[in-house]
Scaffold this motif. Structure first.
Motif, PDB file in Angstrom:
ATOM      1  N   ALA A 312       0.830  -1.205   0.000  1.00 14.82           N
ATOM      2  CA  ALA A 312       0.000   0.000   0.000  1.00 14.82           C
ATOM      3  C   ALA A 312       0.867   1.258   0.000  1.00 14.82           C
ATOM      4  CB  ALA A 312      -0.926  -0.007   1.212  1.00 14.82           C
ATOM      5  N   GLY A 313       1.942   1.268   0.811  1.00 11.79           N
ATOM      6  CA  GLY A 313       2.824   2.421   0.807  1.00 11.79           C
ATOM      7  C   GLY A 313       3.468   2.643  -0.547  1.00 11.79           C
ATOM      8  N   PHE A 314       3.877   1.562  -1.193  1.00 11.79           N
ATOM      9  CA  PHE A 314       4.472   1.668  -2.525  1.00 11.79           C
ATOM     10  C   PHE A 314       3.483   2.268  -3.521  1.00 11.79           C
ATOM     11  CE2 PHE A 314       4.789  -0.328  -6.708  1.00 11.79           C
ATOM     12  CZ  PHE A 314       6.061   0.054  -7.101  1.00 11.79           C
ATOM     13  N   ILE A 315       2.260   1.758  -3.523  1.00 12.94           N
ATOM     14  CA  ILE A 315       1.256   2.238  -4.474  1.00 12.94           C
ATOM     15  C   ILE A 315       0.956   3.716  -4.236  1.00 12.94           C
ATOM     16  CG2 ILE A 315      -1.142   2.000  -5.195  1.00 12.94           C
ATOM     17  CD1 ILE A 315       0.658  -0.184  -6.253  1.00 12.94           C
ATOM     18  N   PHE A 316       0.691   4.079  -2.993  1.00 13.28           N
ATOM     19  CA  PHE A 316       0.360   5.474  -2.692  1.00 13.28           C
ATOM     20  C   PHE A 316       1.522   6.405  -3.070  1.00 13.28           C
ATOM     21  CE2 PHE A 316      -2.989   3.907   0.313  1.00 13.28           C
ATOM     22  CZ  PHE A 316      -4.038   4.612  -0.251  1.00 13.28           C
ATOM     23  N   THR A 317       2.722   6.038  -2.707  1.00 11.53           N
ATOM     24  CA  THR A 317       3.870   6.918  -2.945  1.00 11.53           C
ATOM     25  C   THR A 317       4.077   7.196  -4.427  1.00 11.53           C
ATOM     26  OG1 THR A 317       4.973   6.144  -0.944  1.00 11.53           O
ATOM     27  CG2 THR A 317       6.346   7.180  -2.615  1.00 11.53           C
ATOM     28  N   PHE A 318       4.157   6.145  -5.208  1.00  9.98           N
ATOM     29  CA  PHE A 318       4.525   6.335  -6.605  1.00  9.98           C
ATOM     30  C   PHE A 318       3.348   6.774  -7.463  1.00  9.98           C
ATOM     31  CE2 PHE A 318       8.089   3.686  -5.201  1.00  9.98           C
ATOM     32  CZ  PHE A 318       9.139   4.439  -5.691  1.00  9.98           C
ATOM     33  N   VAL A 319       2.136   6.363  -7.128  1.00 14.27           N
ATOM     34  CA  VAL A 319       0.988   6.826  -7.912  1.00 14.27           C
ATOM     35  C   VAL A 319       0.751   8.310  -7.691  1.00 14.27           C
ATOM     36  CG1 VAL A 319      -1.511   6.640  -8.177  1.00 14.27           C
ATOM     37  CG2 VAL A 319      -0.123   4.567  -8.079  1.00 14.27           C
ATOM     38  N   ILE A 320       0.743   8.733  -6.428  1.00 15.30           N
ATOM     39  CA  ILE A 320       0.534  10.159  -6.150  1.00 15.30           C
ATOM     40  C   ILE A 320       1.705  10.978  -6.700  1.00 15.30           C
ATOM     41  CG2 ILE A 320       0.310  11.868  -4.313  1.00 15.30           C
ATOM     42  CD1 ILE A 320      -1.173   9.783  -2.669  1.00 15.30           C
ATOM     43  N   GLY A 321       2.927  10.450  -6.583  1.00 17.04           N
ATOM     44  CA  GLY A 321       4.074  11.159  -7.149  1.00 17.04           C
ATOM     45  C   GLY A 321       3.972  11.291  -8.654  1.00 17.04           C
ATOM     46  N   ALA A 322       3.528  10.238  -9.341  1.00 18.37           N
ATOM     47  CA  ALA A 322       3.387  10.312 -10.790  1.00 18.37           C
ATOM     48  C   ALA A 322       2.304  11.307 -11.194  1.00 18.37           C
ATOM     49  CB  ALA A 322       3.067   8.922 -11.354  1.00 18.37           C
ATOM     50  N   LEU A 323       1.191  11.321 -10.457  1.00 24.39           N
ATOM     51  CA  LEU A 323       0.128  12.277 -10.763  1.00 24.39           C
ATOM     52  C   LEU A 323       0.602  13.718 -10.551  1.00 24.39           C
ATOM     53  CD1 LEU A 323      -2.939  10.414  -9.200  1.00 24.39           C
ATOM     54  CD2 LEU A 323      -2.345  10.621 -11.616  1.00 24.39           C
ATOM     55  N   TRP A 324       1.373  13.938  -9.484  1.00 29.51           N
ATOM     56  CA  TRP A 324       1.917  15.278  -9.277  1.00 29.51           C
ATOM     57  C   TRP A 324       2.855  15.665 -10.423  1.00 29.51           C
ATOM     58  CZ3 TRP A 324       6.906  16.950  -9.052  1.00 29.51           C
ATOM     59  CH2 TRP A 324       7.098  18.293  -8.707  1.00 29.51           C
ATOM     60  N   GLY A 325       3.711  14.730 -10.827  1.00 30.30           N
ATOM     61  CA  GLY A 325       4.636  15.028 -11.907  1.00 30.30           C
ATOM     62  C   GLY A 325       3.929  15.340 -13.211  1.00 30.30           C
ATOM     63  N   ARG A 326       2.835  14.637 -13.474  1.00 32.43           N
ATOM     64  CA  ARG A 326       2.104  14.904 -14.708  1.00 32.43           C
ATOM     65  C   ARG A 326       1.541  16.317 -14.739  1.00 32.43           C
ATOM     66  NH1 ARG A 326      -3.608  12.193 -15.136  1.00 32.43           N
ATOM     67  NH2 ARG A 326      -3.886  13.877 -13.617  1.00 32.43           N
ATOM     68  N   ASP A 327       1.080  16.806 -13.597  1.00 30.12           N
ATOM     69  CA  ASP A 327       0.399  18.097 -13.565  1.00 30.12           C
ATOM     70  C   ASP A 327       1.314  19.281 -13.251  1.00 30.12           C
ATOM     71  OD1 ASP A 327      -1.983  16.787 -14.107  1.00 30.12           O
ATOM     72  OD2 ASP A 327      -2.484  16.533 -11.985  1.00 30.12           O
ATOM     73  N   TYR A 328       2.392  19.043 -12.483  1.00 27.01           N
ATOM     74  CA  TYR A 328       3.144  20.183 -11.954  1.00 27.01           C
ATOM     75  C   TYR A 328       4.639  20.164 -12.245  1.00 27.01           C
ATOM     76  CZ  TYR A 328      -1.149  20.650  -9.198  1.00 27.01           C
ATOM     77  OH  TYR A 328      -2.460  20.776  -8.820  1.00 27.01           O
ATOM     78  N   ARG A 330       8.256  20.577 -13.728  1.00 24.42           N
ATOM     79  CA  ARG A 330       8.946  21.374 -14.736  1.00 24.42           C
ATOM     80  C   ARG A 330      10.443  21.108 -14.600  1.00 24.42           C
ATOM     81  NH1 ARG A 330       5.754  24.765 -12.013  1.00 24.42           N
ATOM     82  NH2 ARG A 330       7.556  25.840 -11.092  1.00 24.42           N
ATOM     83  N   PRO A 331      11.195  21.241 -15.674  1.00 23.66           N
ATOM     84  CA  PRO A 331      12.632  20.924 -15.598  1.00 23.66           C
ATOM     85  C   PRO A 331      13.367  21.691 -14.511  1.00 23.66           C
ATOM     86  CG  PRO A 331      11.953  21.136 -17.880  1.00 23.66           C
ATOM     87  CD  PRO A 331      10.782  21.554 -17.054  1.00 23.66           C
ATOM     88  N   GLU A 332      12.954  22.930 -14.215  1.00 21.68           N
ATOM     89  CA  GLU A 332      13.655  23.691 -13.189  1.00 21.68           C
ATOM     90  C   GLU A 332      13.433  23.131 -11.787  1.00 21.68           C
ATOM     91  OE1 GLU A 332       9.987  26.059 -14.578  1.00 21.68           O
ATOM     92  OE2 GLU A 332      11.633  24.875 -15.459  1.00 21.68           O
ATOM     93  N   LEU A 333      12.481  22.204 -11.617  1.00 21.27           N
ATOM     94  CA  LEU A 333      12.244  21.585 -10.313  1.00 21.27           C
ATOM     95  C   LEU A 333      13.055  20.307 -10.116  1.00 21.27           C
ATOM     96  CD1 LEU A 333       8.342  21.950 -10.096  1.00 21.27           C
ATOM     97  CD2 LEU A 333      10.097  23.465  -9.156  1.00 21.27           C
ATOM     98  N   PHE A 334      13.943  19.993 -11.061  1.00 24.42           N
ATOM     99  CA  PHE A 334      14.676  18.726 -10.990  1.00 24.42           C
ATOM    100  C   PHE A 334      15.493  18.624  -9.701  1.00 24.42           C
ATOM    101  CE2 PHE A 334      18.596  16.320 -11.751  1.00 24.42           C
ATOM    102  CZ  PHE A 334      18.053  15.079 -12.088  1.00 24.42           C
ATOM    103  N   ALA A 335      16.190  19.704  -9.335  1.00 28.12           N
ATOM    104  CA  ALA A 335      17.089  19.648  -8.181  1.00 28.12           C
ATOM    105  C   ALA A 335      16.343  19.377  -6.882  1.00 28.12           C
ATOM    106  CB  ALA A 335      17.874  20.961  -8.074  1.00 28.12           C
ATOM    107  N   THR A 336      15.071  19.784  -6.794  1.00 24.47           N
ATOM    108  CA  THR A 336      14.301  19.571  -5.567  1.00 24.47           C
ATOM    109  C   THR A 336      13.392  18.350  -5.659  1.00 24.47           C
ATOM    110  OG1 THR A 336      12.622  21.109  -6.392  1.00 24.47           O
ATOM    111  CG2 THR A 336      14.336  22.011  -4.957  1.00 24.47           C
TER     112      THR A 336
END
Length: 920
Positions: A312-328, A330-336
Motif C-alpha cells: 500500500a505504501g508503494f502504491i500510494f507513494t509512486f501513484v501520487i508522485g506520478a500524478l503530481w509530476g504529470r500536472d506540476y 517542470r525541468p527547473e524543479l529537478f534539483a528539488t
C-alpha cells in the motif's frame, strides 16, 4: 436420507442468508447514492441478483446430476419384480446353491425409489465457469467477514459509517445545528470509539480493533470536513492534526500487531495531503511528509513482515508522485525533486530487504513481486520523465541502477539462505540496467527498443531458470515496450541498405521474439496455460517483425537505389524471394532445434505467393512472371514452399504435431498454385507470338486440365511417393474435385468471349478453345461416374454443360451470322433464338434416347422437361418476338425432332418391383 435433507436445509439456509446479506449491502450502497429510494431499489436489486445466481447454480447442479444418471442408463424407476409363483413345497438347498445374503432393513422413512436410486456420492458436481468461481469466492469472503468474529459489531460499523455520512449530509443541507457543534460531536464520537476499542483490545473476536478503526476513520472524516467543507480549520492545522492521527494510529497498530489497523492508518496518512490540497502547496513539503510516512513503514518493516502494508505504501507513494509530476513538474524543479525519487527508491529497496530478512519473499505473488520488480520499473519510468532531455541522463541513470543492484546482489549472496532468491532477482535487474545503459548512451530509440527486446528475452530466460512468474511476465512486457519505443522512432532515412538502425533494430526485435518463443516451448511443462499461448504469440511476433523489417528495406532499396533497382516488378520479386528465405530459415530452425512449432509461421508463404501473383505489374497474360528477375524469385519460392511442406509432413509423422486439415489444404493449394503459375508462363509465351486471343486464353485451361487428367488417370492406383502419399485426398479426392470445379468456372467465363483462333479458321467445336473446354467437361463427367458425387453435384455438372452448349451456339452465331458481342446482344437475336430452340430439342432427343435405351426414367424425364421448356419458349418467346423466317425454322425444326423422339425414345417401362412374398 435424513442427512441429505438436513444438508439441503442447511445449504438452503446459508444461501438465503447470503442473499439477505447481499441485499443489505446493496441497500446501503443505494442509500448512499440516492437516499431512501436508493435504499429500497438497491435492496431489491441485490436480493434478486443473489437469488438468480443461486438458482442458476442449483439448475446447473441438477442438470449435471440428470446427465450423470442418463449416462448410467437410469432413465426412470425400475420395474417392480414380479412375485414368485407360489408352491406347496420349497426345494431344499443343495451344495451348489447358497442362500442369498439377507440385507439390512431399509430405514423407515426410505422409499422404494430411494433404494433403487444410484449413489449420489458418485455423481460429479456441477462444473463451474471462471466467473462462477470468482463470484463464489467473493461471496464466500463477504460471508466470512460478516459471520466470523463479532457479526453485530462488524455490521454495526458499516451502518455507523453510512449513518454518519447521512447525518453530516443532512445537517449540512438543512443547517439543523451549528457547524462547530456538529463537528465537535463527530470528533467526540471518534475519540470515544477509539478509547473503547483500546480498552477492549484483548477480546479474541477483534471487537476492540474494529472499534478503533471506526473511531480513527470518524476522526479522519471530521478533520477533512472541518478544513475543506466548512473552512473552520486552517489547512496547516488540519494537516498537522492528520499527521498526529496517522502517528497515533500507527503506534496502536504496532503495539497490537494489527496489520489491518496499520494499513488503515497509513492509507489515511497518504490521503491526508490529497484531501487538504488546494493546488498551491510546496512539493518539497509534500514529498517530505511522504518521506516521513515511508520512514514509518520502513521502521514497521523492521519489526513486522506486513506484506500488504508495504504494498500500500508503494502504491500510494509512486501513484501520487506520478500524478503530481504529470500536472506540476517542470525541468527547473529537478534539483528539488530528484532527491525524493532516489529516497523513495531506496526506501522500497530497503523494505524488500527487511521483509526478506524476516520472511522469505514470494516473488510469484502480487505484493512481493511488485516491490522487487515494480520499484525499479516505476522509479526508472519517473526518472525517464525527468531526465530524458538531458545528455546521457538515462544512460547514467541506468548505469547507476545497475551498480546498486549489482552491489546488493553480491552482498545478498554472502548473506546465505535468506538472500538467495532475492539476490538472483537483484542480479537479473543489475544485468538489465547495465545493458540498458548502452542504447541510452546512443540516444536512439531504435537501438533502445532493440536492446530492450534482447533484455526482455534475457529476463524471460532468468525467470524460466528460476521458475519465477514475475520475471517471465516482466521479460515479455519489456519486449512489448521495446516494440513501442522502436516504432516511435521508425521512419525512412537515407542510410546504407540493410546496415542501418531501422532494419537492424527490427531484426533484433524479431530475433528476441523468436528466441523467447523457443524458451517458452522448451520449458512448456512448467508454464501456466496463458504462457503456453504466449509461446505462439512470440513466435508470430518475431516472424512479423523480421518480415516487416525486410519488406520495408526492400521498399527503401527500390525507391532510392537508382535506375537499376526500378524495374516494374523488382520490388515484388524481391519480396517473394525474402518470403522464401524466411520460410527456409524457419524450416531450418524447426529441424535443427526439434521445434515443430517454428514451422507454423511458414504457412503464410502460400497465401503470400498467392497474393503476390495478381499484384505483379505485367499486363495480365501479356508478360511472363519470370521477367524482372522472377526467374530467380519464383523457383526459389516454390522450392521453399515444398521443402516447408515436407518438413511439416515429417513433423506430423514423427512427433504427431500439425493440423491435418490445414496441411491437406496447403498441399492442394501448392499444387494448384504451381499449375496456375505454369499456365501463366505458357500464356505469356503465347502472347509473344502473332496468334489470336484464344491462344492466350487456352493455357489457363489446358495446363490445369493436363494436371487433372493425369491425377484422375492415376487415382485408382496413386503413386507411392511424396507428396502424393502425404495427403492423397488433396490430389486424388476433394482436391481433384475442387480443381475441376474451378475449371468448370473457367469454361463458363471464357464462353462469354469470341476467342478468335487465328490464324486457324473458326469451326464449331473444332477450334482449340472449345476443344479444351470440351475436354474439361469430359473429364468432369468421367469423374462424376467414378467418384461418389452427390446428386446435386451431378445436376450442377449437367447444367454447366448445358450452359456451355448455349455459349458455343452464341459464338457460332457470332462467326456465321455476323452478330457482334457482347453475348447479351447475340442472345436477343433471331438467329440465336432459332439455334437455341433446335439445340435444346436436340439435347432433349439425346437425353430421352439414352433414357429409353438404358431404361432410366430419370434421364428420360430430364429430357422431357427440357422439351417442355422448348414448347413454352416456342409459344411465348419465338411466336411473339422472332421474325417470320426464324419463327418458321424454330417451329419446324423442333417439330421434326420431337417426332424423332417419339419414335426412337419412348417412355421406358418402370422397373418391376421385387416380389416381397416368399413362396411357402
Amino acid at each position: 436420507m435424513t442427512t441429505d435433507l438436513d444438508a439441503g436445509r442447511s445449504r438452503s439456509g446459508t444461501g438465503s442468508g447470503i442473499a439477505l446479506l447481499i441485499a443489505i449491502l446493496a441497500a446501503l450502497a443505494g442509500a448512499a447514492l440516492d437516499g431512501v429510494t436508493g435504499f429500497y431499489v438497491g435492496g431489491l436489486l441485490g436480493f434478486g441478483a443473489a437469488l438468480l445466481w443461486q438458482q442458476r447454480q442449483t439448475l446447473a447442479t441438477l442438470q449435471t446430476r440428470i446427465d450423470a444418471l442418463e449416462s448410467r442408463g437410469v432413465s426412470g424407476p425400475a420395474p417392480e419384480p414380479e412375485p414368485a409363483a407360489a408352491s406347496d413345497a420349497s426345494p431344499a438347498p443343495t451344495a451348489a446353491t447358497e442362500p442369498a445374503p439377507v440385507s439390512a432393513p431399509a430405514p423407515a422413512d426410505a422409499t422404494a425409489s430411494d433404494a433403487r436410486r444410484p449413489s449420489e456420492a458418485a455423481i460429479p458436481p456441477a462444473p463451474e465457469s471462471e466467473l462462477d468461481r470468482m463470484l463464489r469466492a467473493a461471496i464466500a469472503t463477504i460471508w466470512r467477514f460478516f459471520t466470523t468474529g463479532n457479526l453485530v459489531v462488524r455490521v454495526g460499523v458499516v451502518v455507523l459509517f453510512f449513518g454518519v455520512a447521512f447525518l453530516l449530509r443532512f445537517a449540512y443541507e438543512n443547517a439543523l445545528l451549528p457547524i462547530e457543534l456538529r463537528l465537535a460531536g463527530s470528533a467526540l464520537g471518534g475519540i470515544v470509539l477509539t478509547a473503547a476499542g483500546w480498552r477492549l483490545r484483548h477480546r479474541v473476536d477483534t471487537y476492540g480493533l474494529v472499534l478503533q478503526g471506526a473511531g480513527v476513520g470518524l476522526l479522519y472524516l471530521t478533520i477533512f470536513a472541518a478544513a475543506r467543507l466548512y473552512t473552520l480549520l486552517p489547512t496547516g492545522a488540519a494537516f498537522a492534526a492528520l499527521v498526529a492521527l496517522v502517528a497515533a494510529s500507527s503506534l496502536l497498530a504496532v503495539v497490537q500487531r494489527s496489520q489491518a489497523l496499520a494499513l488503515f492508518a497509513t492509507s489515511g496518512g497518504f490521503l491526508a495531503p490529497v484531501l487538504m490540497s488546494t493546488g498551491a502547496g510546496s512539493h518539497v513539503a509534500l514529498f517530505s511528509y511522504y518521506a516521513l510516512l515511508n520512514a514509518g513503514i520502513l521502521a514497521m518493516a523492521w519489526f513486522r513482515a506486513w506484506r500488504w502494508l508495504n504494498w500500500a505504501g508503494f502504491i500510494f507513494t509512486f501513484v501520487i508522485g506520478a500524478l503530481w509530476g504529470r500536472d506540476y513538474y517542470r525541468p527547473e524543479l529537478f534539483a528539488t525533486t530528484e532527491p525524493f525519487l532516489l529516497l523513495f527508491f531506496a526506501y522500497y529497496v530497503g523494505v524488500s530487504l527487511l521483509f526478506a530478512r524476516r520472511q522469505s519473499p514470494d516473488l510469484k505473488g502480487l505484493v512481493d513481486g511488485t516491490l522487487v520488480f515494480g520499484t525499479p520499473t516505476v522509479a526508472f519510468a519517473l526518472q525517464w520523465a525527468m531526465v530524458r532531455d538531458m545528455p546521457f541522463g538515462m544512460a547514467y541513470s541506468a548505469l547507476g541502477a545497475g551498480l546498486v543492484y549489482g552491489i546488493l546482489a553480491v552482498w545478498l549472496k554472502r548473506r546465505g539462505a535468506f538472500g538467495t532468491l532475492l539476490g538472483e532477482s537483484f542480479l537479473a535487474l543489475a544485468v538489465t540496467f547495465a545493458t540498458l545503459a548502452i542504447p541510452f548512451a546512443f540516444d536512439d530509440q531504435r537501438w533502445t527498443g532493440a536492446m530492450w527486446a534482447l533484455e526482455g528475452a534475457g529476463l524471460l530466460w532468468v525467470g524460466l531458470r528460476q521458475r519465477q512468474l514475475l520475471p517471465r511476465v516482466a521479460g515479455m512486457g519489456l519486449q512489448v515496450a521495446a516494440a513501442a519505443a522502436y516504432a516511435a522512432d521508425w521512419r525512412h532515412r537515407d542510410a546504407t541498405p540493410f546496415l542501418n538502425g531501422d532494419f537492424l533494430g527490427a531484426v533484433l526485435l524479431g530475433i528476441a521474439g523468436v528466441f523467447s518463443a523457443w524458451l517458452l516451448y522448451r520449458h512448456r511443462s512448467r508454464l501456466y496455460r496463458p504462457e503456453r499461448w504466449a509461446s505462439w504469440g512470440f513466435l508470430y511476433w518475431g516472424a512479423i517483425w523480421w518480415s516487416v523489417a525486410g519488406l520495408r528495406e526492400i521498399e527503401r532499396l527500390t525507391a532510392t537505389g537508382g535506375e537499376r533497382f526500378r524495374a516494374d516488378n523488382l520490388q515484388e520479386h524481391a519480396a517473394v524471394l525474402f518470403a522464401a528465405l524466411t520460410a527456409t530459415l524457419l524450416t531450418l530452425l524447426a529441424r535443427r532445434l526439434r521445434w515443430p512449432a517454428a514451422l507454423q509461421p511458414g504457412l503464410l508463404l502460400l497465401p503470400a505467393l498467392t497474393l503476390a501473383l495478381p499484384n505483379l505489374d505485367l499486363g495480365w497474360q501479356t508478360a511472363s512472371p519470370l521477367a524482372d528477375y522472377g526467374w530467380i524469385a519464383w523457383p526459389a519460392a516454390f522450392a521453399a514452399l515444398y521443402w516447408h511442406l515436407a518438413a511439416r509432413d515429417d513433423a506430423a509423422r514423427t512427433e504427431g504435431t500439425g493440423l491435418p486439415t490445414v496441411q491437406a489444404l496447403w498441399h492442394a493449394g501448392s499444387w494448384w498454385l504451381l499449375a496456375g503459375f505454369g499456365a501463366w508462363v505458357v500464356a505469356a509465351l503465347a502472347a509473344t507470338l502473332d496468334l489470336g486471343p484464344a491462344w492466350q486464353t487456352l493455357p489457363w485451361g489446358a495446363i490445369p486440365l493436363a494436371a487433372i487428367a493425369q491425377l484422375h488417370h492415376t487415382a485408382g492406383s496413386p503413386p507411392q511417393r511424396w507428396p502424393f502419399t502425404a495427403s492423397p485426398d488433396s490430389y486424388f479426392g476433394w482436391g481433384l474435385d475442387t480443381g475441376l470445379a474451378v475449371l468448370l468456372g473457367w469454361v463458363l467465363i471464357t464462353g462469354l468471349a469470341p476467342a478468335d483462333p487465328a490464324p486457324l479458321p473458326y469451326l464449331v467445336l473444332a477450334n482449340p478453345l472449345e476443344l479444351v473446354q470440351l475436354g474439361v467437361l469430359l473429364v468432369a463427367f468421367r469423374r462424376a461416374l467414378r467418384a461418389p458425387w452427390s446428386a446435386a453435384a451431378r445436376l450442377g455438372l449437367g447444367l454447366a454443360a448445358f450452359v456451355w452448349l448455349n455459349l458455343c451456339a452464341a459464338r457460332a452465331v457470332h462467326y456465321y451470322a455476323g452478330i457482334d458481342y457482347p453475348v447479351e446482344r447475340i442472345i436477343l437475336s433471331d438467329a440465336f433464338q432459332t439455334t437455341a430452340s433446335i439445340l435444346w430439342t436436340s439435347t432433349a432427343l439425346l437425353l430421352m434416347g439414352l433414357g429409353a435405351r438404358r431404361r432410366q426414367r430419370p434421364l428420360w424425364g430430364t429430357g422431357a422437361l427440357l422439351l417442355a421448356a422448348v414448347i413454352v419458349k416456342l409459344f411465348s418467346v419465338d411466336l411473339s418476338s422472332l421474325g417470320m423466317v426464324a419463327r418458321i425454322v424454330s417451329f419446324i425444326s423442333v417439330g421434326i425432332i420431337m417426332l424423332v423422339i417419339g419414335y426412337f425414345a419412348p417412355l421406358p417401362p418402370a422397373r418391376p418391383e421385387a416380389n416381397t412374398e416368399q413362396s411357402t
